[in-house]
Scaffold this motif. Structure first.
Motif, PDB file in Angstrom:
ATOM      1  N   GLY A  95     -12.939 113.029  24.920  1.00 42.97           N
ATOM      2  CA  GLY A  95     -13.542 111.968  25.706  1.00 42.97           C
ATOM      3  C   GLY A  95     -14.571 111.137  24.971  1.00 42.97           C
ATOM      4  N   LEU A  96     -14.916 111.533  23.761  1.00 39.19           N
ATOM      5  CA  LEU A  96     -15.935 110.803  23.003  1.00 39.19           C
ATOM      6  C   LEU A  96     -15.363 109.576  22.283  1.00 39.19           C
ATOM      7  N   ALA A  97     -14.040 109.463  22.215  1.00 38.63           N
ATOM      8  CA  ALA A  97     -13.419 108.303  21.568  1.00 38.63           C
ATOM      9  C   ALA A  97     -13.249 107.204  22.611  1.00 38.63           C
ATOM     10  N   SER A  98     -13.975 106.111  22.444  1.00 41.94           N
ATOM     11  CA  SER A  98     -13.976 105.074  23.480  1.00 41.94           C
ATOM     12  C   SER A  98     -12.617 104.399  23.639  1.00 41.94           C
ATOM     13  N   ARG A  99     -11.786 104.445  22.584  1.00 45.50           N
ATOM     14  CA  ARG A  99     -10.489 103.748  22.650  1.00 45.50           C
ATOM     15  C   ARG A  99      -9.309 104.704  22.542  1.00 45.50           C
ATOM     16  N   GLY A 100      -9.583 105.981  22.554  1.00 43.68           N
ATOM     17  CA  GLY A 100      -8.496 106.944  22.609  1.00 43.68           C
ATOM     18  C   GLY A 100      -8.531 107.979  21.504  1.00 43.68           C
ATOM     19  N   ALA A 101      -7.982 109.160  21.812  1.00 41.65           N
ATOM     20  CA  ALA A 101      -7.844 110.251  20.858  1.00 41.65           C
ATOM     21  C   ALA A 101      -6.358 110.521  20.680  1.00 41.65           C
ATOM     22  N   LEU A 102      -5.901 110.435  19.437  1.00 39.35           N
ATOM     23  CA  LEU A 102      -4.460 110.491  19.163  1.00 39.35           C
ATOM     24  C   LEU A 102      -4.131 111.559  18.139  1.00 39.35           C
ATOM     25  N   ASN A 103      -2.917 112.086  18.267  1.00 38.15           N
ATOM     26  CA  ASN A 103      -2.436 113.146  17.394  1.00 38.15           C
ATOM     27  C   ASN A 103      -1.108 112.732  16.772  1.00 38.15           C
ATOM     28  N   MET A 104      -0.902 113.128  15.512  1.00 41.82           N
ATOM     29  CA  MET A 104       0.388 112.947  14.849  1.00 41.82           C
ATOM     30  C   MET A 104       1.081 114.306  14.806  1.00 41.82           C
ATOM     31  N   HIS A 105       2.246 114.383  15.453  1.00 34.42           N
ATOM     32  CA  HIS A 105       2.967 115.656  15.554  1.00 34.42           C
ATOM     33  C   HIS A 105       4.283 115.568  14.795  1.00 34.42           C
ATOM     34  N   GLY A 106       4.700 116.677  14.184  1.00 34.00           N
ATOM     35  CA  GLY A 106       5.875 116.693  13.326  1.00 34.00           C
ATOM     36  C   GLY A 106       7.169 117.042  14.029  1.00 34.00           C
ATOM     37  N   SER A 107       7.438 116.392  15.154  1.00 32.23           N
ATOM     38  CA  SER A 107       8.728 116.527  15.820  1.00 32.23           C
ATOM     39  C   SER A 107       8.969 115.275  16.643  1.00 32.23           C
ATOM     40  N   LEU A 108      10.138 115.218  17.262  1.00 27.24           N
ATOM     41  CA  LEU A 108      10.455 114.130  18.190  1.00 27.24           C
ATOM     42  C   LEU A 108      10.082 114.607  19.592  1.00 27.24           C
ATOM     43  N   LEU A 109       8.813 114.420  19.940  1.00 26.26           N
ATOM     44  CA  LEU A 109       8.338 114.891  21.236  1.00 26.26           C
ATOM     45  C   LEU A 109       9.175 114.284  22.359  1.00 26.26           C
ATOM     46  N   PRO A 110       9.403 115.084  23.435  1.00 25.81           N
ATOM     47  CA  PRO A 110       8.747 116.350  23.776  1.00 25.81           C
ATOM     48  C   PRO A 110       9.392 117.594  23.171  1.00 25.81           C
ATOM     49  N   LYS A 111      10.371 117.436  22.283  1.00 24.85           N
ATOM     50  CA  LYS A 111      10.971 118.609  21.645  1.00 24.85           C
ATOM     51  C   LYS A 111       9.997 119.209  20.630  1.00 24.85           C
ATOM     52  N   TYR A 112      10.020 120.529  20.535  1.00 28.60           N
ATOM     53  CA  TYR A 112       9.266 121.278  19.536  1.00 28.60           C
ATOM     54  C   TYR A 112       7.765 120.981  19.588  1.00 28.60           C
ATOM     55  N   ALA A 131       8.437 112.237  13.294  1.00 27.40           N
ATOM     56  CA  ALA A 131       6.995 112.219  13.539  1.00 27.40           C
ATOM     57  C   ALA A 131       6.750 111.456  14.827  1.00 27.40           C
ATOM     58  N   SER A 132       5.783 111.940  15.600  1.00 27.77           N
ATOM     59  CA  SER A 132       5.424 111.312  16.877  1.00 27.77           C
ATOM     60  C   SER A 132       3.918 111.108  16.935  1.00 27.77           C
ATOM     61  N   LEU A 133       3.486 109.883  17.237  1.00 29.13           N
ATOM     62  CA  LEU A 133       2.078 109.592  17.468  1.00 29.13           C
ATOM     63  C   LEU A 133       1.875 109.510  18.974  1.00 29.13           C
ATOM     64  N   HIS A 134       0.926 110.298  19.481  1.00 30.11           N
ATOM     65  CA  HIS A 134       0.718 110.339  20.925  1.00 30.11           C
ATOM     66  C   HIS A 134      -0.762 110.558  21.241  1.00 30.11           C
ATOM     67  N   TYR A 135      -1.131 110.212  22.452  1.00 33.06           N
ATOM     68  CA  TYR A 135      -2.481 110.470  22.922  1.00 33.06           C
ATOM     69  C   TYR A 135      -2.637 111.957  23.236  1.00 33.06           C
ATOM     70  N   ASP A 141       0.308 118.742  22.671  1.00 28.25           N
ATOM     71  CA  ASP A 141       1.414 117.811  22.378  1.00 28.25           C
ATOM     72  C   ASP A 141       2.072 117.300  23.661  1.00 28.25           C
ATOM     73  N   ALA A 142       1.236 116.956  24.645  1.00 32.48           N
ATOM     74  CA  ALA A 142       1.758 116.596  25.964  1.00 32.48           C
ATOM     75  C   ALA A 142       1.347 115.208  26.429  1.00 32.48           C
ATOM     76  N   GLY A 143       0.438 114.541  25.707  1.00 34.18           N
ATOM     77  CA  GLY A 143      -0.056 113.252  26.154  1.00 34.18           C
ATOM     78  C   GLY A 143       0.916 112.122  25.887  1.00 34.18           C
ATOM     79  N   PRO A 144       0.659 110.937  26.447  1.00 29.69           N
ATOM     80  CA  PRO A 144       1.579 109.806  26.338  1.00 29.69           C
ATOM     81  C   PRO A 144       1.906 109.431  24.896  1.00 29.69           C
ATOM     82  N   LEU A 145       3.146 109.023  24.710  1.00 29.42           N
ATOM     83  CA  LEU A 145       3.677 108.698  23.390  1.00 29.42           C
ATOM     84  C   LEU A 145       3.395 107.242  23.036  1.00 29.42           C
ATOM     85  N   VAL A 146       2.959 107.022  21.788  1.00 26.81           N
ATOM     86  CA  VAL A 146       2.803 105.661  21.271  1.00 26.81           C
ATOM     87  C   VAL A 146       4.059 105.242  20.514  1.00 26.81           C
ATOM     88  N   GLY A 147       4.604 106.131  19.693  1.00 27.03           N
ATOM     89  CA  GLY A 147       5.807 105.792  18.949  1.00 27.03           C
ATOM     90  C   GLY A 147       6.306 106.969  18.130  1.00 27.03           C
TER      91      GLY A 147
END
Length: 318
Positions: A95-112, A131-135, A141-147
């Motif tokens: 919650g400290l990121a005023s414009r969002g906190a994002l994660n880069m995950h090494g799968s095609l979410l929501p798989k793996y 690779a999946s970038l998501h909030y 690895d459950a937040g909304p997907l960016v790409g």
């Protein structure tokens, strides 16, 4: 000036940190991990690239303490990024990121979702990942997907091969999406977790082969944990065979009536499997020592070795 606090490690972390710097993001602080001396480091260092750019680096055992939450709060970052960081971040940090906190995950979410996504994907015989970038959210690895960016998995690819491809895909993906994130026009597409899967961390003992598996399943496990990962192994009559590589050539077993069995000719070692197929084994250890085609006879007898009984069977292997 766009600001960010980065939590990162491994090859994906190093590559993605470079992307932020290329785009002029002011990285205020980097959280990383101390290298584990028992782990073979095949990846470049997040800490090294941060320090070379005069960015402070910390490696706390737990970033979710009052001390570190307070430190990030004082920085008031626009974004928080997690690039292969090995700890979940608490909601207070996110919650400290005023414009969002994002994660880069090494799968095609929501798989793996979860840990070791590349290893699990290979183990299950997938033909692509990515690779999946998501909030980030409170669930892993459950937040909304960016790409996303996809990469193929070829039948002979090892976890190292695919990990490097995923790292390159993550770099390209962040490079493509970062301008939209900064401009506030990036998408946030909800993930349908019912269409995915979650897997935990793999342990060395998860690399044990059952000799009664079909050839493709054994091959997938071998390449999923091949060096620099711990490697696959099978045990028979108290002896340990460590299979550190394999080739799946869709060849018929030479001795299907004796499968599972191991044998050699002048060129290679082979494993005949119970489904009537065989694997070529370029790198094998027996009880911690190299087992080559030339030393097979001395170590295992001159004939076919039944892995059910470790008995030499009289057969012509020429």
């Amino acid at each position: 000036m766009t600001t960010a606090v980065v939590f990162g490690y491994s090859e994906v972390g190093e590559r993605c940190l470079r992307v932020l710097l290329r785009h002029g993001v002011q990285v205020q602080l980097v959280f990383s991990h101390e290298d584990d001396p028992s782990e073979v480091r095949w990846y470049r260092s997040v800490a090294e690239i941060a320090r070379s750019n005069h960015i402070g680096v910390v490696t706390p055992a737990d970033p979710n303490t009052g001390e570190w939450i307070s430190a990030v709060a004082q920085l008031r970052p626009d974004f928080i990024f997690s690039f292969y960081y090995r700890h979940m971040l608490c909601n207070e940090l996110l919650g400290l990121a005023s414009r969002g906190a994002l994660n880069m995950h090494g799968s095609l979410l929501p798989k793996y979702r979860g840990r070791a996504p590349v290893n699990w994907a290979i183990l299950h015989g997938e033909t692509e990942t990515g690779a999946s970038l998501h909030y980030m959210s409170s669930a892993p690895d459950a937040g909304p997907l960016v790409g996303q960016e996809r990469v193929p998995i070829r039948i002979e690819d090892t976890a190292l091969d695919v990990s490097l491809q995923v790292a390159a895909a993550a770099e390209r993906l962040l490079d493509r999406l970062l301008p939209d994130l900064i401009a506030g026009r990036a998408p946030a597409i909800p993930l349908d977790l019912s269409q995915g899967s979650y897997f935990g961390r793999r342990r060395p003992e998860d690399g044990q082969i059952s000799w009664h598996w079909p050839a493709l399943r054994i091959h997938n496990l071998i390449r999923a944990v091949a060096p620099p990962f711990p490697g696959a192994f099978g045990v028979s009559a108290g002896r340990t065979f460590r299979l550190l590589g394999s080739r799946y050539l869709r060849e018929p077993a030479r001795f299907p009536q004796l499968a599972p069995c191991l044998y050699a000719n002048d060129l290679a070692l082979y494993l005949d499997c119970v489904d009537g197929s065989r694997l070529t084994l370029p790198t094998v250890q027996l009880d911690g020592k190299p087992l080559t085609p030339n030393c097979f006879a001395a170590s295992c007898g001159t004939n076919v070795l039944s892995l059910g009984t470790l008995e030499a069977v009289s057969c012509d292997v020429s």
